[in-house]
Motif scaffolding. Sequence first.
Motif, PDB file in Angstrom:
ATOM      1  N   VAL A   1       0.855  -1.190   0.000  1.00 13.73           N
ATOM      2  CA  VAL A   1       0.000   0.000   0.000  1.00 13.73           C
ATOM      3  C   VAL A   1       0.888   1.236   0.000  1.00 13.73           C
ATOM      4  O   VAL A   1       1.965   1.247   0.591  1.00 13.73           O
ATOM      5  CB  VAL A   1      -0.952   0.021   1.210  1.00 13.73           C
TER       6      VAL A   1
ATOM      7  N   SER B   1       1.025  -4.825   3.343  1.00 12.17           N
ATOM      8  CA  SER B   1      -0.362  -4.799   3.808  1.00 12.17           C
ATOM      9  C   SER B   1      -0.774  -6.201   4.255  1.00 12.17           C
ATOM     10  O   SER B   1      -0.082  -7.189   3.967  1.00 12.17           O
ATOM     11  CB  SER B   1      -1.280  -4.320   2.672  1.00 12.17           C
TER      12      SER B   1
ATOM     13  N   TRP C   1      -2.615   0.982  -4.359  1.00 15.58           N
ATOM     14  CA  TRP C   1      -2.075  -0.328  -4.030  1.00 15.58           C
ATOM     15  C   TRP C   1      -1.107  -0.772  -5.120  1.00 15.58           C
ATOM     16  O   TRP C   1      -1.257  -0.417  -6.299  1.00 15.58           O
ATOM     17  CB  TRP C   1      -3.199  -1.347  -3.862  1.00 15.58           C
TER      18      TRP C   1
END
Length: 666
Positions: free
Chosen positions: A57, A101, A144
């Motif tokens: 992320v 993440s 992302w």
Amino acid sequence: MEGKSGRSALLVTLVLFLAGLCSQPAAAFYLPGLAPVTFCEPEKTSENCKENIQLFVNRLDSVESVLPYEYDAFDFCKDKNEEWASENLGQVLFGERIKSSPYKFIFKTPVTCKSVCSKTYKQEDKESLNFLKKGIELYYQHHWILDNMPVTWCYDTDNGRKFCSPGFPIGCFVTSDFRKKELCAIFEDFKKANTYYLFNHVDITITYHSGLGENWEGARLVTAKLEPKSYRHTLNNINCEGPPMEIPDKFVGNLDVVYTYSVIFQENNTIKWASRWDYILESMPQTNIQWFSIMNSLVIVLFLSGMVAMIMLRTLHKDIARYNQLDSSEDAQEEFGWKLVHGDVFRSPKKGMLLAVFLGQGTQIFIMALITLFQACLGFLSPANRGALMTCAVVLWVLLGTPAGYVSARMYKAFGGDKWKSNVLLTAFLCPGIIFAHFFIMNIILWAKGSSAAIPFGTLVAILAMWFGISVPLTFLGAYFGFKQAPVEHPVRTNQIPRQIPRQSLFTQPIPGILMGGILPFGCIFIQLFFILNSIWSHQMYYMFGFLFLVFIILLITCSEATILLCYFHLCAEDYHWWWRSFLTSGFTAVYLFVYAVHYFFSKLQITGIASTILYFGYTMIMVLMFFLFTVHARILNFKTQKKNRKQQMRIFVSNTYLLTDLVTF
């Protein structure tokens, strides 16, 4: 992290420099972090083929705010074993914060409605929830990264085209008058007034090339797309169906938020790994507009070239021929126009030291921009190599102190200046000091707002160390060689008594001439400028470096020709103060850039808040100053002559005036 940033910056710069020296491409050459990664099913894994896919992320940003924030600022799910990706200097300056993440996948293992984490908001957590709602209202977006490529959100636009965005919103908002903002308009269930809807679920589709017909082991990922959705889960019932996740403007009691995802894998052997970014870039309808911009600029260049050619080939050629035929001294006295100021044209300008300093700084920025754009055209600074563009530009600027000091010292010596210490110090500190002070003030605002764009203190110290430890000594070295050379000998002797300048018409006065001089260069770049501003403030991907380099050359020619024309016109009006006017003619393009940036702010952006407004205009002023130096760089060709005869001197002056005023921009 800051130590890694510095090492990465030096590594990227070294690779870029070596790559620029290589004329023949190598088939197995990859930039750092851009080498392909192969994935296999769990039972087929090996040292070179792995099964685990990690999603990273990045920061969250918004088109309505200049302040980006880290992923954790909005209280999203965090990775238990959080890892920070190595960041180069450019990424740190742009405020990118990449880390792991909790979204982890296994290759070719589909998942349906899997829980990532849950958050419970109580009355005492009201501040965190309000910050999340503020982010939804300002349309903040996730960014992302999967296998070093953006996870895109593709949707149909109003004109029927499909647009793939490298970010997706965290939610949407329905106002108190039932007006649906942004994505809420496409969901029928999002209809409650004064309610925030959170996208707490994503459907991810990962496309891979199986390696069929290729010479690699395993599969390579070629696309990663997602679709944001909103579901109101309960802690005991994870079900990706039903009503959306609502966050009322005022809530009583507790609020549970559960984040989930689904992932599927699709095989597609028609997409090559080397062209996996193409679907993102092709969704941006810029190519036709870019060609229109190029053709528009070429028309301007041809027009100016025709005027310059007409003046040079007709007017000056006839004057030279007539001077060659003159025999009597009486005829030699019949002079008019620019010939009357031959004895004052090389008179040193007022504030010559400041002019020399600007010329030195312009040289430094020009060479930096030229090398950076050339490397970008070769593909070394592509969007896949995050932060490389800024890293290359900063490091090149630091290493180019020598030409700045040399040009500044050489010009100042040509002006007859003797305060060499002041000249060197101003060249090394004036413009960089203004930019750094401006940048530091804005960084304080970012620190106060807790933005991820705030530069860490260690990075600021590293930048200062590069400035004082590398750039300043190199500037002193260049100035040493500049002052060491013999004085510049002008082809025409300067009169001791300045000639009186006659009354000027409106169009030959300084301000109208400078105003007209900046219009044509700006007309060549304003379409390209629109896409550049979009990439900076609207967070769109910029990749048309070939067009940008072509516009760079066109702007170079346009500014040069416009300056030559206006210089000729006001010399014909017997005004010999051409130094600063020629300098500012193309430099005034920066003023038009600022005016366009103001227009862009009020017409294209929806930025709200005092801090964001100050930051926008603060960064804009830095760009305007650099562009001003960018366009007023001058290259003065020096000519030596042993001829003392006045007619010979005039002949040399006629033929070389426009070479001596070779105010080539950048």
